[in-house]
Design a protein around this motif. Sequence first.
Motif, PDB file in Angstrom:
ATOM      1  N   LEU A  48      47.889  70.898 -90.632  1.00 29.10           N
ATOM      2  CA  LEU A  48      48.166  71.228 -89.497  1.00 29.10           C
ATOM      3  C   LEU A  48      48.584  72.593 -89.542  1.00 29.10           C
ATOM      4  N   PRO A  49      47.540  73.744 -89.986  1.00 29.22           N
ATOM      5  CA  PRO A  49      47.997  75.011 -90.211  1.00 29.22           C
ATOM      6  C   PRO A  49      48.732  75.948 -88.887  1.00 29.22           C
ATOM      7  N   VAL A  50      48.434  75.367 -87.663  1.00 31.15           N
ATOM      8  CA  VAL A  50      49.466  76.047 -86.467  1.00 31.15           C
ATOM      9  C   VAL A  50      50.810  75.766 -86.888  1.00 31.15           C
ATOM     10  N   ALA A  51      50.976  74.713 -87.474  1.00 32.18           N
ATOM     11  CA  ALA A  51      52.567  74.531 -87.564  1.00 32.18           C
ATOM     12  C   ALA A  51      53.072  74.998 -89.122  1.00 32.18           C
ATOM     13  N   VAL A  52      52.248  74.947 -90.210  1.00 33.75           N
ATOM     14  CA  VAL A  52      52.431  74.927 -91.643  1.00 33.75           C
ATOM     15  C   VAL A  52      52.070  76.280 -92.231  1.00 33.75           C
ATOM     16  N   HIS A  53      51.134  76.833 -91.215  1.00 34.36           N
ATOM     17  CA  HIS A  53      50.860  78.260 -91.556  1.00 34.36           C
ATOM     18  C   HIS A  53      50.108  78.503 -93.029  1.00 34.36           C
ATOM     19  N   SER A  54      49.445  77.427 -93.592  1.00 34.35           N
ATOM     20  CA  SER A  54      48.715  77.366 -94.632  1.00 34.35           C
ATOM     21  C   SER A  54      47.592  76.295 -94.254  1.00 34.35           C
ATOM     22  N   LYS A  55      46.284  76.419 -95.004  1.00 32.77           N
ATOM     23  CA  LYS A  55      45.353  75.351 -94.686  1.00 32.77           C
ATOM     24  C   LYS A  55      45.364  74.592 -96.031  1.00 32.77           C
ATOM     25  N   LEU A  56      44.644  73.390 -95.891  1.00 30.09           N
ATOM     26  CA  LEU A  56      44.446  72.848 -97.010  1.00 30.09           C
ATOM     27  C   LEU A  56      42.842  72.751 -97.194  1.00 30.09           C
ATOM     28  N   ASP A  57      42.438  73.514 -98.187  1.00 31.10           N
ATOM     29  CA  ASP A  57      41.084  73.592 -98.161  1.00 31.10           C
ATOM     30  C   ASP A  57      40.398  72.468 -98.735  1.00 31.10           C
ATOM     31  N   ALA A  58      39.063  72.260 -98.674  1.00 33.93           N
ATOM     32  CA  ALA A  58      38.278  71.040 -99.036  1.00 33.93           C
ATOM     33  C   ALA A  58      38.452  70.602-100.399  1.00 33.93           C
ATOM     34  N   GLU A  59      38.226  71.606-100.968  1.00 33.29           N
ATOM     35  CA  GLU A  59      38.160  71.630-102.612  1.00 33.29           C
ATOM     36  C   GLU A  59      39.633  71.160-103.204  1.00 33.29           C
ATOM     37  N   LEU A  60      40.425  71.598-102.610  1.00 33.31           N
ATOM     38  CA  LEU A  60      41.769  71.185-103.010  1.00 33.31           C
ATOM     39  C   LEU A  60      42.009  69.892-102.650  1.00 33.31           C
ATOM     40  N   VAL A  61      41.904  69.233-101.439  1.00 31.26           N
ATOM     41  CA  VAL A  61      41.997  67.997-100.859  1.00 31.26           C
ATOM     42  C   VAL A  61      41.133  66.909-101.819  1.00 31.26           C
ATOM     43  N   LEU A  62      39.955  67.267-102.202  1.00 33.09           N
ATOM     44  CA  LEU A  62      38.960  66.271-102.948  1.00 33.09           C
ATOM     45  C   LEU A  62      39.405  66.210-104.416  1.00 33.09           C
ATOM     46  N   GLU A  63      40.060  67.247-104.822  1.00 32.61           N
ATOM     47  CA  GLU A  63      40.554  67.192-106.209  1.00 32.61           C
ATOM     48  C   GLU A  63      41.771  66.170-106.096  1.00 32.61           C
ATOM     49  N   LEU A  64      42.641  66.376-105.282  1.00 35.26           N
ATOM     50  CA  LEU A  64      43.930  65.430-105.021  1.00 35.26           C
ATOM     51  C   LEU A  64      43.365  64.046-104.835  1.00 35.26           C
ATOM     52  N   ALA A  65      42.128  63.605-104.039  1.00 36.19           N
ATOM     53  CA  ALA A  65      41.537  62.665-103.768  1.00 36.19           C
ATOM     54  C   ALA A  65      41.350  61.841-105.074  1.00 36.19           C
ATOM     55  N   SER A  66      40.381  62.859-105.919  1.00 39.04           N
ATOM     56  CA  SER A  66      40.019  62.259-107.028  1.00 39.04           C
ATOM     57  C   SER A  66      41.137  61.676-107.970  1.00 39.04           C
ATOM     58  N   GLU A  67      42.146  62.576-108.081  1.00 37.73           N
ATOM     59  CA  GLU A  67      43.423  61.944-109.090  1.00 37.73           C
ATOM     60  C   GLU A  67      43.990  60.720-108.578  1.00 37.73           C
ATOM     61  N   GLY A  68      43.630  60.434-107.365  1.00 40.08           N
ATOM     62  CA  GLY A  68      44.603  59.357-106.685  1.00 40.08           C
ATOM     63  C   GLY A  68      45.829  59.847-105.920  1.00 40.08           C
ATOM     64  N   LEU A  80      46.071  61.374-103.352  1.00 38.15           N
ATOM     65  CA  LEU A  80      45.883  61.189-101.742  1.00 38.15           C
ATOM     66  C   LEU A  80      45.211  60.133-101.407  1.00 38.15           C
ATOM     67  N   ALA A  81      45.658  59.461-100.399  1.00 37.63           N
ATOM     68  CA  ALA A  81      44.753  58.230 -99.741  1.00 37.63           C
ATOM     69  C   ALA A  81      44.016  58.637 -98.770  1.00 37.63           C
ATOM     70  N   GLY A  82      44.210  59.742 -98.296  1.00 40.37           N
ATOM     71  CA  GLY A  82      43.679  60.169 -97.077  1.00 40.37           C
ATOM     72  C   GLY A  82      43.921  61.752 -96.568  1.00 40.37           C
ATOM     73  N   LEU A  83      43.294  61.985 -95.401  1.00 39.38           N
ATOM     74  CA  LEU A  83      43.599  63.163 -94.942  1.00 39.38           C
ATOM     75  C   LEU A  83      43.668  63.065 -93.371  1.00 39.38           C
ATOM     76  N   LYS A  84      44.821  63.616 -92.804  1.00 42.46           N
ATOM     77  CA  LYS A  84      44.738  63.802 -91.209  1.00 42.46           C
ATOM     78  C   LYS A  84      44.483  65.218 -90.928  1.00 42.46           C
ATOM     79  N   ASP A  85      43.558  65.656 -90.446  1.00 42.29           N
ATOM     80  CA  ASP A  85      43.086  66.908 -90.228  1.00 42.29           C
ATOM     81  C   ASP A  85      43.027  67.421 -88.855  1.00 42.29           C
ATOM     82  N   SER A  86      44.078  68.054 -88.600  1.00 44.16           N
ATOM     83  CA  SER A  86      44.387  68.712 -87.161  1.00 44.16           C
ATOM     84  C   SER A  86      44.300  70.227 -87.248  1.00 44.16           C
ATOM     85  N   SER A  87      43.280  70.635 -88.152  1.00 45.53           N
ATOM     86  CA  SER A  87      43.040  72.248 -88.160  1.00 45.53           C
ATOM     87  C   SER A  87      42.170  72.608 -86.997  1.00 45.53           C
ATOM     88  N   GLY A  88      41.465  71.542 -86.442  1.00 46.02           N
ATOM     89  CA  GLY A  88      40.508  72.248 -85.570  1.00 46.02           C
ATOM     90  C   GLY A  88      39.259  72.782 -86.257  1.00 46.02           C
TER      91      GLY A  88
END
Lengths: 311, 311, 311, 311
Positions: D140-160, D162-170
């Motif tokens: 939620l970059p509009v609130a948090v002022h940083s963006k979770l990029d795909a690479e980081l999300v997928l890395e954390l997913a592969s490590e177990g 993260l169970a999922g992503l709620k993407d409100s970045s638009g």
Amino acid sequence: MTMPTPLTGVVPPVCTPLTPDHEVDTSSLTRLIDHLVEGGVDGLFVLGSSSEAAYLTDAQRRVVIETVAGHVGGQLPVLAGAIDMATPRVLDHVRSVTEAGADGVVVTAPFYTRTHPAEVARHFRLVAGRSPVPVFAYDLPVAVHSKLDAELVLELASEGVLAGLKDSSGEEGNFREVVLGARGRADVSGFSVLTGSETTVDAALAMGADGVVPGLGNVDPEGYARLYRYCREGDWVRARVEQERLCGLFGMVRVGDAGRMGGSSSALGAFKAALYLRGVISCPVTAEPQVPLSSGEVERVGKFLAGAGLL
Amino acid sequence: MTMPTPLTGVVPPVCTPLTPDHEVDTSSLTRLIDHLVEGGVDGLFVLGSSSEAAYLTDAQRRVVIETVAGHVGGQLPVLAGAIDMATPRVLDHVRSVTEAGADGVVVTAPFYTRTHPAEVARHFRLVAGRSPVPVFAYDLPVAVHSKLDAELVLELASEGVLAGLKDSSGEEGNFREVVLGARGRADVSGFSVLTGSETTVDAALAMGADGVVPGLGNVDPEGYARLYRYCREGDWVRARVEQERLCGLFGMVRVGDAGRMGGSSSALGAFKAALYLRGVISCPVTAEPQVPLSSGEVERVGKFLAGAGLL
Amino acid sequence: MTMPTPLTGVVPPVCTPLTPDHEVDTSSLTRLIDHLVEGGVDGLFVLGSSSEAAYLTDAQRRVVIETVAGHVGGQLPVLAGAIDMATPRVLDHVRSVTEAGADGVVVTAPFYTRTHPAEVARHFRLVAGRSPVPVFAYDLPVAVHSKLDAELVLELASEGVLAGLKDSSGEEGNFREVVLGARGRADVSGFSVLTGSETTVDAALAMGADGVVPGLGNVDPEGYARLYRYCREGDWVRARVEQERLCGLFGMVRVGDAGRMGGSSSALGAFKAALYLRGVISCPVTAEPQVPLSSGEVERVGKFLAGAGLL
Amino acid sequence: MTMPTPLTGVVPPVCTPLTPDHEVDTSSLTRLIDHLVEGGVDGLFVLGSSSEAAYLTDAQRRVVIETVAGHVGGQLPVLAGAIDMATPRVLDHVRSVTEAGADGVVVTAPFYTRTHPAEVARHFRLVAGRSPVPVFAYDLPVAVHSKLDAELVLELASEGVLAGLKDSSGEEGNFREVVLGARGRADVSGFSVLTGSETTVDAALAMGADGVVPGLGNVDPEGYARLYRYCREGDWVRARVEQERLCGLFGMVRVGDAGRMGGSSSALGAFKAALYLRGVISCPVTAEPQVPLSSGEVERVGKFLAGAGLL
């Protein structure tokens, strides 16, 4: 003329008077130059942000630098902005303004493009390598959307790439770091650190800055010349009084209704209205698409002038 | 030629091939145009961000539009960017590119300046009022640092100021609002809504977009032409397969080391490396101060091409 | 104790020493308080950004304020941050810290939420209306992502909503506008304008600021106390020498490798490492997820201390 | 209940009904839950941004999760936000909501703090390591002022982690990259990719998203349930019609006067006004310092409902 090393004193960013149909009003421009020189300034900076360089066509930019360099005739140094998006376009402007007589050029980091710090450094190195005159870095994050940090500026200073910095970031901590770094490093000499602030000039000079580039200096060059002199003499009491008078005058930049126009329209509109009301220029119009001040807003500019003893 | 109303289909933003000494390589440019036309594109967009317009001098920009308009000879519509900071400078580019044969111009909101929404609207009205060809708005917040919201775009569309929108904001919600607004309002007709995305083209067309302006279309015009055709035929299954292949190919934009260069250097460097590896252009160099890809990075571009069946 | 009106002098934002397992180290905390009080400070600010309030749990925050207020026992005023996202959560913290003995609270604009200036004003009015102690506004755009402009601050001061401002924006122009406004308006009295800067304290005091809240004051309270005294005595020459010594010391905030950690990890890590090296606290650990300084980086902190005559 | 792997379907972010004196209205809240469950949703997300979590005190947050988890009684999965500035504070919320029955937690990157990507990754790893339930990342970059990029999300997913992503970045391009990455990588399985968009749900599902978390789903759960079903059946024509009806309804978020209030006040105010007008909740009040909608603005919400066939 040869650029002083370092460049010091009051170097106002010269407004560009326009005619009602938005052409450069060269008569008003030469009157403005006389007003500034008689006001005691130490140099002139044309084609910067306060000059509406972002709006002026290349032909208009050329008229400005030719008019000013021709009129000044080497009496005092003339810096010219070479404001454009990236290296090759900037170099075109460097060529143009130096052919017309600029003694130094003022260059920002690339903008519009997405640029890495390494590319910002490369940009300044490339520009300086091909410029026949000294290059000053122009730090203006509100326009350029990146900040020149002190470390980069000092590195480029030590390499001889930069002759100075015009800091319009408003961040005094970083500014002081450059001032102290420029003085403290053996490999940096003759580097000129200039503040673009109108309202913290006494502070900047107390920290060791070399000079000031205040947009409001168009309106009241005598005021900034006095302020500079008091600071150099160490008369901080009179400096503060003069600075606070100028702070009051600076309030004019907010006369424009923020619901109807942007900050440039209001601030540049106010400077030009003030020059018009003081009889220096013939027409207060700003470049398109800026929104003109209303007559009530111009009247308020007059009150600021009166309040500062300028009408 | 007359601009179709609305403009539809695949309209790639044409890369600007350079020689090793950073001049426009007109032979490579005409080969690139042939590659695109043979690839089945519906129009061309020169002097946009992917064309490195921010770097090209005015003389280079002129060479580009003259070369492309001359070579295309009216076979398909040619849009040209008139990318500059504010209205008067933009109008100079409008004059220049339309004299050289552009069928439409693409214009951003003012940048570098601090501009109010009312001034953004005024800018587009002034440009359109003096442009001999249709004006497309270019929404690119990453470069311009302001967003064109749907309401403003639709208002300008209804006034006949804008002929279309090239949306490179990546914000699909606002994009859809323009698409639905352009279709739903009786006072808007013939307005072209184009996405600048490479990776959500199927989605944009499914929402009702008129066309696509993908930088990656330089590398694989056939792919985007196929994707566009599948979408128009409602064959969403094949469209998705094609789009996902192109998503994979698009990964090339990140080959450049982010610790060493910015996003433009990496993405434009990759597109040019791919065109070079595919034999379309003679030299993959990008404009200064962008950082060139290393040989290892170019090799990785080759792997992306191979993975997408293009080598 | 009753809060002085206005609050003046050196009011360091107190670091929160942690144990190796990340609990509040109350012994170290009381030693740190003694170090500050003996160093000559005029007040204490706990639970601000330099205190890692964003990381501390509510229970930990309670331990901090209870420990400090209990230890100080009314010798000097204790301000406490009530740092949270929006009004109801902030009010919970106000209740908690004032029950534990805080003499004043420090509150930012709402963050995380998308807030209009009218809502920011409403937030401060609501908080002040329900706070048993004076409320200081905390201007920290780097964290909060909005700026408190001078006009709003002065309006809230004139209403009696705000007792002071802690300005950590780094924008000295706006800061001076508040200073001059607070002095110049008949409807504002006893309002305290404090700078959060470490490196422009002499400038802020020369402009008329009431006091300073320097994070580096944890490391060298005597230095800031001396600097404050020189400024109050009008001895600007000695003030500048002292300030420049502290500017040199402040360089420690950049010891952390920017490729490996954020600015907080580096700056707070350096302050804590310095306190550890000076023997004030038992463990230099910072809260999670901050990255610890390497041993080489800690060694560089030691060099900064030595360079400033503190080891 | 056990969280489905991956979580799929419509999972609305549940509004938090308040009483006129700003306490949680538990009767309205259970009626809202019934309205959603009867509307056909697949899960519930409480204490997110649409729930005004940024405003709710810890006690109020506890009331919300206890009320909802108790009322739902394991019929469908309940996600709960653990929205706070940094790791230790987030972990306190994780403890609290899971003790009260949350089946999963939703966590943003740190905010307020200045955080490096390495620290963002560390944050999620630390939270997941100590959470008894699956962790979903909230982008939620509009609130948090940083963006979770795909690479980081997928890395954390592969490590177990993260169970999922709620993407409100638009930003649909990055979203698709996560979708394709989660499907294409052998080391990622059961990872749920959810869009927070109201207006591009058909597009997100066509790309392969697992589910949707639309704030507007509070107002029209049946609409989103139908839309989800049409997409899953591959009936893209009916899906688009339904989506476009919901796009029209979504226009309500802009009923609030932007000169008088922020985006949250307008959007959350409209959702609550709509729930009030539909008879689901007893009072449309929003948390402080948000500005209430005027009666005229509430009337316009009614027109949006009528236009979408909901009144």
